[in-house]
Design a protein around this motif. Sequence first.
Motif, PDB file in Angstrom:
ATOM      1  N   LEU A   1     -30.292  14.998 -62.455  1.00 18.67           N
ATOM      2  CA  LEU A   1     -30.536  13.804 -62.444  1.00 18.67           C
ATOM      3  C   LEU A   1     -31.478  13.942 -63.729  1.00 18.67           C
ATOM      4  O   LEU A   1     -31.911  12.412 -64.005  1.00 18.67           O
ATOM      5  N   GLU A   2     -32.393  15.133 -63.891  1.00 21.15           N
ATOM      6  CA  GLU A   2     -33.421  15.329 -64.639  1.00 21.15           C
ATOM      7  C   GLU A   2     -32.998  15.917 -65.666  1.00 21.15           C
ATOM      8  O   GLU A   2     -32.646  17.361 -64.938  1.00 21.15           O
ATOM      9  N   HIS A   3     -33.353  16.054 -67.386  1.00 20.77           N
ATOM     10  CA  HIS A   3     -33.122  17.233 -68.409  1.00 20.77           C
ATOM     11  C   HIS A   3     -34.645  17.483 -68.271  1.00 20.77           C
ATOM     12  O   HIS A   3     -35.033  16.544 -69.040  1.00 20.77           O
ATOM     13  N   LYS A   4     -35.420  18.600 -68.341  1.00 19.02           N
ATOM     14  CA  LYS A   4     -36.746  18.598 -68.829  1.00 19.02           C
ATOM     15  C   LYS A   4     -36.747  19.678 -69.848  1.00 19.02           C
ATOM     16  O   LYS A   4     -35.185  20.692 -69.664  1.00 19.02           O
ATOM     17  N   ALA A   5     -37.947  20.354 -70.405  1.00 17.23           N
ATOM     18  CA  ALA A   5     -37.699  21.308 -71.628  1.00 17.23           C
ATOM     19  C   ALA A   5     -37.853  23.103 -70.176  1.00 17.23           C
ATOM     20  O   ALA A   5     -38.395  22.989 -69.504  1.00 17.23           O
ATOM     21  N   GLY A   6     -36.521  22.968 -70.005  1.00 25.87           N
ATOM     22  CA  GLY A   6     -36.367  24.414 -70.044  1.00 25.87           C
ATOM     23  C   GLY A   6     -35.764  24.585 -68.765  1.00 25.87           C
ATOM     24  O   GLY A   6     -35.083  25.435 -68.704  1.00 25.87           O
ATOM     25  N   TYR A   7     -35.331  23.277 -68.150  1.00 27.78           N
ATOM     26  CA  TYR A   7     -34.814  23.194 -66.486  1.00 27.78           C
ATOM     27  C   TYR A   7     -33.780  21.942 -66.226  1.00 27.78           C
ATOM     28  O   TYR A   7     -34.742  21.235 -67.815  1.00 27.78           O
ATOM     29  N   ILE A   8     -33.286  22.088 -65.677  1.00 32.64           N
ATOM     30  CA  ILE A   8     -33.103  20.747 -64.506  1.00 32.64           C
ATOM     31  C   ILE A   8     -33.100  20.096 -64.030  1.00 32.64           C
ATOM     32  O   ILE A   8     -33.891  21.070 -62.548  1.00 32.64           O
TER      33      ILE A   8
ATOM     34  N   VAL B   1     -27.919  -0.118 -63.361  1.00 33.25           N
ATOM     35  CA  VAL B   1     -26.864   1.109 -62.651  1.00 33.25           C
ATOM     36  C   VAL B   1     -26.303   1.094 -63.061  1.00 33.25           C
ATOM     37  O   VAL B   1     -26.383   3.155 -62.199  1.00 33.25           O
ATOM     38  N   ALA B   2     -25.253   0.951 -63.660  1.00 31.16           N
ATOM     39  CA  ALA B   2     -24.301   1.820 -64.036  1.00 31.16           C
ATOM     40  C   ALA B   2     -24.726   2.865 -65.375  1.00 31.16           C
ATOM     41  O   ALA B   2     -24.577   4.117 -65.378  1.00 31.16           O
ATOM     42  N   ALA B   3     -26.243   2.641 -66.066  1.00 29.61           N
ATOM     43  CA  ALA B   3     -26.720   3.635 -67.045  1.00 29.61           C
ATOM     44  C   ALA B   3     -27.387   4.618 -65.945  1.00 29.61           C
ATOM     45  O   ALA B   3     -27.581   5.516 -66.436  1.00 29.61           O
ATOM     46  N   GLN B   4     -28.044   4.563 -65.082  1.00 28.18           N
ATOM     47  CA  GLN B   4     -28.589   5.911 -64.420  1.00 28.18           C
ATOM     48  C   GLN B   4     -27.701   6.245 -63.533  1.00 28.18           C
ATOM     49  O   GLN B   4     -28.152   7.174 -62.663  1.00 28.18           O
ATOM     50  N   GLN B   5     -26.373   6.339 -63.578  1.00 26.11           N
ATOM     51  CA  GLN B   5     -25.528   6.775 -62.746  1.00 26.11           C
ATOM     52  C   GLN B   5     -25.414   8.770 -63.068  1.00 26.11           C
ATOM     53  O   GLN B   5     -25.635   8.845 -64.582  1.00 26.11           O
ATOM     54  N   PRO B   6     -25.853   9.953 -62.994  1.00 31.45           N
ATOM     55  CA  PRO B   6     -25.740  11.203 -62.839  1.00 31.45           C
ATOM     56  C   PRO B   6     -24.601  11.662 -62.839  1.00 31.45           C
ATOM     57  O   PRO B   6     -23.289  11.550 -62.946  1.00 31.45           O
ATOM     58  N   VAL B   7     -24.758  12.281 -64.376  1.00 30.92           N
ATOM     59  CA  VAL B   7     -24.067  13.181 -64.800  1.00 30.92           C
ATOM     60  C   VAL B   7     -23.429  14.968 -64.433  1.00 30.92           C
ATOM     61  O   VAL B   7     -24.704  15.018 -63.239  1.00 30.92           O
ATOM     62  N   VAL B   8     -22.731  14.830 -63.210  1.00 30.31           N
ATOM     63  CA  VAL B   8     -22.187  15.732 -62.766  1.00 30.31           C
ATOM     64  C   VAL B   8     -22.173  17.045 -63.963  1.00 30.31           C
ATOM     65  O   VAL B   8     -21.358  17.415 -64.607  1.00 30.31           O
ATOM     66  N   VAL B   9     -23.136  18.282 -63.047  1.00 28.45           N
ATOM     67  CA  VAL B   9     -22.486  19.535 -63.836  1.00 28.45           C
ATOM     68  C   VAL B   9     -22.239  20.596 -63.178  1.00 28.45           C
ATOM     69  O   VAL B   9     -22.796  21.023 -61.889  1.00 28.45           O
ATOM     70  N   SER B  10     -22.110  21.526 -63.012  1.00 26.73           N
ATOM     71  CA  SER B  10     -20.968  23.168 -62.911  1.00 26.73           C
ATOM     72  C   SER B  10     -22.009  24.290 -62.673  1.00 26.73           C
ATOM     73  O   SER B  10     -22.541  24.281 -64.672  1.00 26.73           O
TER      74      SER B  10
ATOM     75  N   PHE C   1     -31.485  18.642 -60.162  1.00 23.99           N
ATOM     76  CA  PHE C   1     -30.220  18.382 -58.851  1.00 23.99           C
ATOM     77  C   PHE C   1     -29.967  17.721 -58.118  1.00 23.99           C
ATOM     78  O   PHE C   1     -31.032  18.015 -57.546  1.00 23.99           O
ATOM     79  N   ASN C   2     -29.295  17.624 -57.613  1.00 25.96           N
ATOM     80  CA  ASN C   2     -28.600  16.914 -56.468  1.00 25.96           C
ATOM     81  C   ASN C   2     -27.367  17.537 -55.963  1.00 25.96           C
ATOM     82  O   ASN C   2     -26.439  18.044 -55.852  1.00 25.96           O
ATOM     83  N   TYR C   3     -27.826  18.766 -54.975  1.00 23.25           N
ATOM     84  CA  TYR C   3     -26.764  19.410 -54.101  1.00 23.25           C
ATOM     85  C   TYR C   3     -27.122  19.053 -52.542  1.00 23.25           C
ATOM     86  O   TYR C   3     -28.144  19.351 -51.834  1.00 23.25           O
ATOM     87  N   LYS C   4     -26.113  18.759 -52.347  1.00 24.37           N
ATOM     88  CA  LYS C   4     -25.615  18.767 -50.606  1.00 24.37           C
ATOM     89  C   LYS C   4     -27.380  18.244 -50.434  1.00 24.37           C
ATOM     90  O   LYS C   4     -27.811  18.214 -49.590  1.00 24.37           O
ATOM     91  N   SER C   5     -27.527  16.711 -51.162  1.00 28.01           N
ATOM     92  CA  SER C   5     -28.477  15.935 -50.332  1.00 28.01           C
ATOM     93  C   SER C   5     -29.815  16.447 -50.231  1.00 28.01           C
ATOM     94  O   SER C   5     -31.088  16.194 -49.821  1.00 28.01           O
ATOM     95  N   GLN C   6     -30.165  17.634 -51.405  1.00 27.76           N
ATOM     96  CA  GLN C   6     -31.441  18.066 -51.437  1.00 27.76           C
ATOM     97  C   GLN C   6     -31.675  18.159 -53.493  1.00 27.76           C
ATOM     98  O   GLN C   6     -30.594  18.250 -54.294  1.00 27.76           O
ATOM     99  N   ILE C   7     -32.881  17.807 -53.637  1.00 22.21           N
ATOM    100  CA  ILE C   7     -33.619  17.566 -54.883  1.00 22.21           C
ATOM    101  C   ILE C   7     -33.555  19.769 -55.412  1.00 22.21           C
ATOM    102  O   ILE C   7     -34.604  19.547 -54.660  1.00 22.21           O
ATOM    103  N   LEU C   8     -33.133  19.884 -56.614  1.00 23.28           N
ATOM    104  CA  LEU C   8     -33.715  21.353 -56.409  1.00 23.28           C
ATOM    105  C   LEU C   8     -33.138  21.275 -58.068  1.00 23.28           C
ATOM    106  O   LEU C   8     -32.967  20.390 -58.520  1.00 23.28           O
TER     107      LEU C   8
END
Length: 112
Positions: A79-86, A19-28, A88-95
């Motif tokens: 949440l995930e780093h993909k080729a060319g995009y990320i 669980v600790a290893a899966q905590q998301p990183v916060v980015v701006s 992320f979770n913003y206000k409980s929405q996956i974007l």
Amino acid sequence: MLKSLSLFGIAALLCSYTVAAQQPVVVSLSENSHVCNTEAEIARLAENEQLQEMAKALVEIKPTKYCFILPHAPSVAKLEHKAGYIKFNYKSQILYTFHKYVIATTVAANNP
């Protein structure tokens, strides 16, 4: 009995580590980030820089069904780093947004 308690303790330790290893990183994100709500659309746009620019120009005029401009510069949970995009979770929405709009990485989301 002692053996089962020992196994339970090891299992609990491994679960907490996972669980600790899966905590998301916060980015701006930068102001006026081009954001999409479907992975298929962002993946399609990520393949071509000119297509990204045309799509951004379109959504600056009027948001589409799949994409829009995020006017302010939020901090989001990556949440995930993909080729060319990320993803992320913003206000409980996956974007999704392109790498060029990620301006900073901070501490893990649940750390002080």
